[in-house]
Design a protein around this motif. Structure first.
Motif, mmCIF file in Angstrom:
data_model
loop_
_atom_site.group_PDB
_atom_site.id
_atom_site.type_symbol
_atom_site.label_atom_id
_atom_site.label_comp_id
_atom_site.label_asym_id
_atom_site.label_seq_id
_atom_site.Cartn_x
_atom_site.Cartn_y
_atom_site.Cartn_z
ATOM 1 N N PHE A 268 -7.587 10.235 0.157
ATOM 2 C CA PHE A 268 -7.322 8.978 -0.544
ATOM 3 C C PHE A 268 -8.565 8.088 -0.559
ATOM 4 O O PHE A 268 -8.911 7.512 -1.598
ATOM 5 C CB PHE A 268 -6.166 8.240 0.121
ATOM 6 C CG PHE A 268 -5.798 6.952 -0.557
ATOM 7 C CD1 PHE A 268 -5.037 6.964 -1.719
ATOM 8 C CD2 PHE A 268 -6.217 5.739 -0.046
ATOM 9 C CE1 PHE A 268 -4.709 5.776 -2.362
ATOM 10 C CE2 PHE A 268 -5.905 4.548 -0.672
ATOM 11 C CZ PHE A 268 -5.140 4.566 -1.837
ATOM 12 N N ALA A 269 -9.242 7.982 0.579
ATOM 13 C CA ALA A 269 -10.431 7.133 0.664
ATOM 14 C C ALA A 269 -11.539 7.637 -0.252
ATOM 15 O O ALA A 269 -12.175 6.858 -0.977
ATOM 16 C CB ALA A 269 -10.920 7.069 2.107
ATOM 17 N N VAL A 270 -11.760 8.948 -0.241
ATOM 18 C CA VAL A 270 -12.804 9.528 -1.091
ATOM 19 C C VAL A 270 -12.458 9.326 -2.568
ATOM 20 O O VAL A 270 -13.312 8.945 -3.381
ATOM 21 C CB VAL A 270 -12.982 11.025 -0.783
ATOM 22 C CG1 VAL A 270 -13.897 11.684 -1.812
ATOM 23 C CG2 VAL A 270 -13.551 11.208 0.618
ATOM 24 N N SER B 261 0.812 -1.224 0.000
ATOM 25 C CA SER B 261 0.000 0.000 0.000
ATOM 26 C C SER B 261 0.840 1.267 0.000
ATOM 27 O O SER B 261 0.457 2.279 -0.584
ATOM 28 C CB SER B 261 -0.924 0.011 1.224
ATOM 29 O OG SER B 261 -1.784 -1.103 1.214
ATOM 30 N N PHE C 254 -5.489 10.707 4.407
ATOM 31 C CA PHE C 254 -6.191 9.425 4.354
ATOM 32 C C PHE C 254 -7.648 9.606 3.934
ATOM 33 O O PHE C 254 -8.207 8.764 3.225
ATOM 34 C CB PHE C 254 -6.097 8.722 5.705
ATOM 35 C CG PHE C 254 -4.729 8.166 5.988
ATOM 36 C CD1 PHE C 254 -4.364 6.921 5.496
ATOM 37 C CD2 PHE C 254 -3.805 8.890 6.725
ATOM 38 C CE1 PHE C 254 -3.100 6.408 5.732
ATOM 39 C CE2 PHE C 254 -2.535 8.383 6.971
ATOM 40 C CZ PHE C 254 -2.186 7.135 6.471
ATOM 41 N N VAL C 255 -8.253 10.719 4.346
ATOM 42 C CA VAL C 255 -9.632 10.994 3.926
ATOM 43 C C VAL C 255 -9.688 11.245 2.421
ATOM 44 O O VAL C 255 -10.547 10.716 1.711
ATOM 45 C CB VAL C 255 -10.204 12.195 4.700
ATOM 46 C CG1 VAL C 255 -11.560 12.602 4.125
ATOM 47 C CG2 VAL C 255 -10.335 11.862 6.181
ATOM 48 N N ALA D 130 -10.555 6.988 -3.878
ATOM 49 C CA ALA D 130 -10.675 5.570 -4.215
ATOM 50 C C ALA D 130 -12.133 5.173 -4.413
ATOM 51 O O ALA D 130 -12.465 4.432 -5.350
ATOM 52 C CB ALA D 130 -10.030 4.724 -3.128
ATOM 53 N N LEU D 131 -13.007 5.675 -3.533
ATOM 54 C CA LEU D 131 -14.429 5.353 -3.656
ATOM 55 C C LEU D 131 -15.014 5.913 -4.949
ATOM 56 O O LEU D 131 -15.839 5.255 -5.609
ATOM 57 C CB LEU D 131 -15.194 5.903 -2.451
ATOM 58 C CG LEU D 131 -14.956 5.179 -1.121
ATOM 59 C CD1 LEU D 131 -15.651 5.922 0.013
ATOM 60 C CD2 LEU D 131 -15.458 3.741 -1.203
#
Length: 213
Positions: A175-177, A140, A172-173, A179-180
């Motif tokens: 990246f998560a958004v 990762s 991290f937020v 990716a989604l």
């Protein structure tokens, strides 16, 4: 004479954009890609946006130069990481040296060595956190991300531990958004790797904006 903020922002944006565009052929020597994203018309505007941010959050010319160096590096690193999944050591290292030099001058001018110490500790702390994460999940995070974390921790640490915390969480937020959104658009899958560097850079920018507002 000190330039008014709008003029300073425009001047810094133009300087960062021009420098990033001129440095793009140099940066491309360290990656293997012919992508059209690795061109001055991409790196320049990205660095220019960073230059605007630099003018908005800084209060001295030394701070401005230090943050502008990171803005130029960010303009180069974002498309490189998106295309090649790499963060070249020479670009990250140059950003670290330029940032540190600028902050040393800023600390000397303001006689604020405690702030410089916090910045250095922030860099060391974020480097250590990402190193542990990379060791836990090497698929990762790469060592390029770890080194970039040190640079961004140094930058955020100049504005205090709250900035380090905000910038780290925001990365991290973001990246998560992202990716989604890619999953929803079917542009990636759960098995695919995604570059983390752009999210780290945007997260740091959001962290700075939060504490400097």
């Amino acid at each position: 004479m000190t330039l008014p903020l709008p003029a300073a922002a425009v001047a810094t944006a133009l300087c960062c954009a021009l420098l990033a565009a001129l440095l793009t052929p140099w940066a491309r020597r360290f990656v293997v890609s012919e992508s059209r994203l690795l061109r001055g018309w991409v790196t320049g505007p990205l660095a220019g946006l960073g230059g605007v941010g630099a003018a908005l959050v800084t209060s001295s010319w030394a701070e401005l130069v230090a943050v502008a160096v990171v803005a130029v590096a960010a303009g180069l690193l974002i498309p490189i990481d998106l295309v090649t999944y790499r963060l070249p050591d020479v670009v990250v290292g140059s950003a670290a040296l330029g940032l540190l030099a600028g902050l040393v001058v800023a600390a000397a001018l303001g006689d604020d060595w405690s702030r410089l110490l916090t910045a250095v500790l922030g860099g060391v702390a974020l480097f250590a956190v990402y190193l542990v994460l990379a060791m836990i999940s090497p698929s990762s995070l790469g060592f390029g991300d770890v080194k970039l974390a040190g640079v961004l921790g140094l930058l955020l640490g100049w504005w205090g531990w709250q900035a380090v915390a905000y910038g780290t969480l925001a990365a991290f937020v973001v990246f998560a958004v992202g990716a989604l959104m890619l999953l929803a658009a079917r542009r990636t899958s759960l098995r695919d790797d995604l570059p983390f560097g752009p999210a780290m850079i945007l997260g740091a920018a959001l962290g700075l904006a939060a504490v400097a507002a």
